[in-house]
Design a protein around this motif. Structure first.
Motif, PDB file in Angstrom:
ATOM      1  N   LYS A  89       0.811  -1.217   0.000  1.00 31.72           N
ATOM      2  CA  LYS A  89       0.000   0.000   0.000  1.00 31.72           C
ATOM      3  C   LYS A  89       0.850   1.276   0.000  1.00 31.72           C
ATOM      4  CE  LYS A  89      -3.417  -0.571  -0.644  1.00 31.72           C
ATOM      5  NZ  LYS A  89      -3.931  -1.001  -1.982  1.00 31.72           N
ATOM      6  N   ARG A 150       4.356   5.720   4.304  1.00 29.23           N
ATOM      7  CA  ARG A 150       3.103   6.454   4.077  1.00 29.23           C
ATOM      8  C   ARG A 150       2.462   6.766   5.424  1.00 29.23           C
ATOM      9  NH1 ARG A 150      -1.741   3.986   0.212  1.00 29.23           N
ATOM     10  NH2 ARG A 150      -3.100   5.838   0.184  1.00 29.23           N
ATOM     11  N   SER A 158      -6.424   2.393   3.229  1.00 31.51           N
ATOM     12  CA  SER A 158      -6.219   1.905   1.870  1.00 31.51           C
ATOM     13  C   SER A 158      -6.213   0.374   1.843  1.00 31.51           C
ATOM     14  CB  SER A 158      -4.890   2.446   1.324  1.00 31.51           C
ATOM     15  OG  SER A 158      -4.641   1.950   0.028  1.00 31.51           O
ATOM     16  N   ASN A 162      -9.019  -1.939  -0.080  1.00 25.54           N
ATOM     17  CA  ASN A 162      -8.583  -2.853  -1.131  1.00 25.54           C
ATOM     18  C   ASN A 162      -8.920  -4.308  -0.811  1.00 25.54           C
ATOM     19  OD1 ASN A 162      -5.858  -4.592  -2.131  1.00 25.54           O
ATOM     20  ND2 ASN A 162      -6.897  -3.364  -3.679  1.00 25.54           N
ATOM     21  N   TYR A 243       5.265   8.332   0.306  1.00 25.02           N
ATOM     22  CA  TYR A 243       4.171   8.219  -0.666  1.00 25.02           C
ATOM     23  C   TYR A 243       3.638   9.602  -1.020  1.00 25.02           C
ATOM     24  CZ  TYR A 243      -0.138   6.198  -2.661  1.00 25.02           C
ATOM     25  OH  TYR A 243      -1.156   5.813  -3.491  1.00 25.02           O
ATOM     26  N   SER A 268       0.690   7.211 -10.813  1.00 29.65           N
ATOM     27  CA  SER A 268      -0.580   6.568 -10.467  1.00 29.65           C
ATOM     28  C   SER A 268      -1.725   7.253 -11.200  1.00 29.65           C
ATOM     29  CB  SER A 268      -0.812   6.653  -8.955  1.00 29.65           C
ATOM     30  OG  SER A 268      -2.100   6.178  -8.639  1.00 29.65           O
ATOM     31  N   LYS A 270      -4.847   6.566 -10.272  1.00 29.14           N
ATOM     32  CA  LYS A 270      -6.012   6.345  -9.412  1.00 29.14           C
ATOM     33  C   LYS A 270      -6.736   7.655  -9.128  1.00 29.14           C
ATOM     34  CE  LYS A 270      -4.195   2.288  -7.001  1.00 29.14           C
ATOM     35  NZ  LYS A 270      -3.720   1.753  -5.716  1.00 29.14           N
ATOM     36  N   THR A 272      -9.368   7.703  -6.938  1.00 28.66           N
ATOM     37  CA  THR A 272      -9.912   7.626  -5.577  1.00 28.66           C
ATOM     38  C   THR A 272      -8.833   7.174  -4.595  1.00 28.66           C
ATOM     39  OG1 THR A 272     -10.681   5.377  -6.040  1.00 28.66           O
ATOM     40  CG2 THR A 272     -12.282   7.166  -6.307  1.00 28.66           C
ATOM     41  N   ARG A 273      -7.669   7.783  -4.700  1.00 25.33           N
ATOM     42  CA  ARG A 273      -6.577   7.461  -3.790  1.00 25.33           C
ATOM     43  C   ARG A 273      -6.979   7.804  -2.353  1.00 25.33           C
ATOM     44  NH1 ARG A 273      -0.600  10.014  -4.745  1.00 25.33           N
ATOM     45  NH2 ARG A 273      -0.573   8.502  -6.442  1.00 25.33           N
ATOM     46  N   THR A 274      -6.602   6.934  -1.426  1.00 23.61           N
ATOM     47  CA  THR A 274      -6.925   7.177  -0.016  1.00 23.61           C
ATOM     48  C   THR A 274      -6.063   8.313   0.525  1.00 23.61           C
ATOM     49  OG1 THR A 274      -7.446   4.830   0.266  1.00 23.61           O
ATOM     50  CG2 THR A 274      -7.099   6.125   2.263  1.00 23.61           C
ATOM     51  N   ASP A 275      -6.687   9.410   0.957  1.00 25.39           N
ATOM     52  CA  ASP A 275      -5.951  10.538   1.540  1.00 25.39           C
ATOM     53  C   ASP A 275      -6.470  10.807   2.947  1.00 25.39           C
ATOM     54  OD1 ASP A 275      -8.422  11.706   1.167  1.00 25.39           O
ATOM     55  OD2 ASP A 275      -7.773  13.056  -0.435  1.00 25.39           O
TER      56      ASP A 275
END
Length: 316
Positions: A89, A150, A158, A162, A243, A268, A270, A272-275
């Motif tokens: 991740k 990260r 994340s 996933n 990250y 990347s 993506k 909808t990246r997890t922030d």
């Protein structure tokens, strides 16, 4: 057992090709005569290393030796003199793709042409655990060692998204979901017990902080703490990438490896990246009691890698 010997002064390294001699990435890093913009990026990565060392000194653990089992996450690139500790991740699929290109002798050229599942096949890349103790220590002394980290709770959310909210991850649902539901859900439906496909985030958190979980078996690598996967207080990582600054940090590593002209780190796509905002939404449903327990569980990763306590936590 391995008594880790980490020289900060790099040994001289000769290229394996006849008649060729070049600096290793480690020599290039410590020589410090690169391009100014590259030098600035590397100083930032090394500054994190210094913070990590201070954190390790403040929280020294008794155990000073590692077993080969502890080195399974350290991927070795003998051709370029690199050791990378992969953290799930934290862009580890793309780093594995890059290392497959670097170690493949031309079989792979474009990292993004390598399917994600192929990047995770055991045996495609060599790990430090496969070598003898003298060979392990030689590589630790002379190779550039790097790690990418990260924000711990963003990584955790994340991993949950996933592994527990994607319908295709049936292996995780069966392996972990059924256990989590059986342990934490009052009067679960038979289908939930059989499939384990609808684990909630609060149930996942309860599972993590339950002392029985780690007594029964180690955490899965997707939610194991970085300090337990990569042992940064026992292994001297020369560079600590993040990250949150992935692209410039990855570029700095590739520059040191001398491949910046031929290889680019995949970006990347993506949406909808997890922030932090997404993590805050998930944590809104976690009680202060469990938030505090979870923070204590991941405290060392927050401390060692200089991440602040999230503002959304209600631990008092």
């Amino acid at each position: 057992m391995i008594s880790v010997k980490n020289n900060k002064e790099p040994a001289m390294r000769t290229d394996s090709r006849p008649g060729k001699s070049r600096r290793s990435p480690l020599q290039t890093l410590y020589k410090g005569d690169q391009q100014p913009e590259l030098l600035a990026a590397q100083r930032s990565l090394q500054g994190r290393r210094e913070h990590l060392e201070q954190g390790c000194l403040s929280h020294k653990r008794k155990r000073q030796v590692l077993s080969p089992e502890d080195l399974k996450h350290l991927i070795v690139d003998d051709k370029h003199g690199l050791i990378y500790c992969y953290v799930p991740k934290v862009a580890c699929t793309n780093w594995k793709r890059v290392l497959m290109v670097l170690t493949s002798d031309g079989r792979y050229i474009n990292p993004l042409a390598i399917p994600a599942n192929e990047a995770h096949v055991a045996g495609n890349l060599r790990t430090l655990s496969e070598f003898s103790v003298p060979e392990i220590n030689r590589r630790l002394r002379s190779y550039l060692k790097f790690i990418f980290v990260r924000e711990p709770f963003e990584r955790l959310v994340s991993a949950y998204r996933n592994k527990f909210t994607r319908s295709y991850n049936t292996a995780f649902h069966k392996r972990y979901g059924t256990k989590i539901i059986r342990r934490n859900r009052p009067d679960p439906e038979p289908e939930a017990l059989e499939k384990g496909s609808d684990v909630s985030f609060p149930e996942f958190v309860q599972y993590l902080v339950d002392p029985r979980t780690q007594r029964e078996e180690p955490f899965n690598e997707h939610w194991e703490r970085v300090h337990s996967l990569c042992h940064p207080c026992l292994i001297h990582y020369d560079l600590v990438g993040k990250y949150e600054t992935l692209e410039p940090d990855a570029q700095a590593v590739l520059e040191l490896a001398g491949v910046q002209g031929t290889l680019q780190f995949p970006t990347s796509g993506k949406s909808t990246r997890t922030d932090g905002n997404m993590a805050a939404r998930f944590f809104k449903h976690i009680s202060p009691f469990y938030q505090k327990k979870l923070f204590n569980l991941y405290r060392m990763d927050f401390l060692l890698f200089n991440y602040s306590t999230p503002e959304y936590l209600r631990t008092r």
